[in-house]
Design a protein around this motif. Structure first.
Motif, mmCIF file in Angstrom:
data_model
loop_
_atom_site.group_PDB
_atom_site.id
_atom_site.type_symbol
_atom_site.label_atom_id
_atom_site.label_comp_id
_atom_site.label_asym_id
_atom_site.label_seq_id
_atom_site.Cartn_x
_atom_site.Cartn_y
_atom_site.Cartn_z
ATOM 1 N N ARG A 139 58.263 -71.365 8.077
ATOM 2 C CA ARG A 139 57.964 -72.106 6.856
ATOM 3 C C ARG A 139 58.021 -71.179 5.656
ATOM 4 N N LEU A 165 62.380 -75.131 11.850
ATOM 5 C CA LEU A 165 62.028 -75.118 10.433
ATOM 6 C C LEU A 165 61.004 -76.192 10.133
ATOM 7 N N VAL A 177 61.205 -77.416 4.565
ATOM 8 C CA VAL A 177 62.332 -76.484 4.480
ATOM 9 C C VAL A 177 63.602 -77.163 4.967
ATOM 10 N N ARG A 178 63.515 -77.824 6.106
ATOM 11 C CA ARG A 178 64.693 -78.465 6.699
ATOM 12 C C ARG A 178 65.285 -79.520 5.761
#
Length: 432
Positions: A112, A331, A335-336
């Motif tokens: 993260r 992730l 973030v993803r």
């Protein structure tokens, strides 16, 4: 806090680590070295790439495959395939010699973003902090199944990358789906151990790579069709040697290349093994699959609409990989979701391999839509490592990065992201 955390230690991860170490970055590398090659390819498989196109990358080019082979009393010759086991051992030798630190084999289970960089949780709960991250996770997160084969028990349906050995299929009936190298070599190995095996493919004919021309040729033959790490010819040479220029091509051109270049094909040295021992069922697409009495029943159809039925004890889907941002489950969701507009799209990357998340760099198959077909093979590791580490250094020392002193130590603040690059189609690949 490390300058760079490399997640993944296959050819791309190890090459990035070697260049980062030479650049003086404080470094940590996570993941089982050469895991795909050691744990997910059966004994008896060979590299499709030429030995001279299968080097991992270090700044001085010292730790090459031919040098490793020479130390083992083996010559790496043009036109003679290298066993996958030899290549895996070469990667371990490279890690011992080109990296100043040992690779930590514990997997990263969660990554993260945090102020100043990233936080990575390891499999045993330890947490690692880094200012930047290079994600070099290979192809295993991106396995692709035909839609009709989704949801089956692994006792009945698996992917070709799920097998480190094939002995469990001895004296059984197996159908391999696909028409590329992974499908054809898997089928050949199965037939040679006594498995009743067939290849089922949508194409109406198989494609086979030609025997490569001699490495030393007349100047005019070389000028007409130069060698490259992706095969002979000027187009392949451009893909292999000029990824940076490839990235400047119009998006429509790159999309077309991604869909057509270096498509499924078998190596010349596996052709006879397949044709003499493997049943071929071509021009057949699976439209429905179901389990019946411990076996798989496949309903197929040809391009002209002719239906077919097949019963088999096990299906191996050698149907490649799709590098979609949504499959990067390690992730954190925030973030993803920033990597691509849609979960099924490949992440966008800038000219130095930085993603839309500042400080997060991507490598390998994920970057093929931006940098071309070379990123699907070991060939792309050298350009990636050199360019990506330059991007990391720029991120760490750039004028937008502010430093502060807190409790007697320097902390870095990662700047707000620049506008992401225009999205490009998903990356696909069938592997080596």
């Amino acid at each position: 806090m490390y300058d760079l955390l490399v997640v993944g230690s296959g050819p791309y991860g190890l090459s990035i680590a070697a260049h980062a170490a030479a650049a003086g970055l404080s470094l940590r590398v996570q993941g089982r070295p050469m895991a795909s090659w050691r744990d997910h390819m059966p004994t008896g498989m060979f590299l499709k790439s030429e030995p001279w196109a299968s080097n991992l990358s270090d700044p001085e080019g010292r730790w090459r495959l031919d040098r490793y082979c020479a130390g083992q009393g083996v010559e790496a010759r043009h036109g003679e395939p290298i066993p996958v086991g030899t290549f895996a051992s070469y990667g371990l030798w490279f890690a011992r010699n080109a990296l100043p630190c040992e690779v930590d084999e514990r997997a990263v289970t969660r990554l993260r973003a945090r102020p100043g960089g990233f936080e990575a949780a390891l499999a045993d709960g330890e947490v690692v902090y880094a200012r930047t991250v290079a994600l070099a996770v290979g192809v295993l997160p991106f396995v692709r199944f035909p839609e009709a084969l989704h949801g089956f028990d692994p006792a009945l349906v698996t992917h070709s990358s799920h097998h480190a050995e094939l002995s469990r299929f001895l004296d059984r009936d197996v159908t391999v789906v696909g028409g590329g190298q992974a499908a054809l070599e898997t089928a050949a190995l199965l037939a040679e151990q006594g498995t009743r095996v067939r290849v089922l493919a949508r194409a109406d004919r198989l494609r086979w790579n030609d025997v490569p021309p001699p490495l030393e040729r007349s100047w005019w033959r070389s000028a007409r069709s130069p060698h490259s790490g992706l095969g002979p010819g000027w187009r392949n040479w451009f893909y292999a040697e000029r990824p940076g220029l490839y990235r400047r091509l119009p998006g429509g051109v790159r999309a077309r290349v991604a869909a057509t270049a270096l498509g499924p094909a078998g190596a010349w040295w596996v052709r006879e093994r397949v044709e003499r021992a493997v049943e071929l069922r071509l021009d057949q697409e699976i439209v429905k699959a179901k389990e019946v009495a411990g076996a798989v029943h496949l309903d197929t159809v040809t391009r002209s609409g002719v239906p077919g039925v097949l019963r088999t004890e096990h299906v191996i889907a050698a149907t490649g990989f799709t590098a979609a941002a949504g499959r990067l489950e390690l992730l954190e969701e925030d973030v993803r979701s920033r990597l691509a507009p849609g979960a099924l799209e490949a992440p966008a990357v800038g000219p130095l391999f930085e993603s839309a998340v500042p400080g997060l760099f991507l490598a390998g198959l994920m970057t093929a839509p931006a940098f071309g077909p070379a990123m699907r093979f070991v060939q792309g590791a050298d350009y990636t490592a050199r360019t990506l580490v330059r991007g990391v250094r720029q991120r760490l020392r750039g004028p937008a990065v502010r430093t502060a002193v807190a409790h007697g130590r320097r902390t870095a603040t990662v700047p707000a992201p620049a506008a992401p690059a225009r999205p490009v189609p998903e990356a696909t690949g069938t592997g080596e």
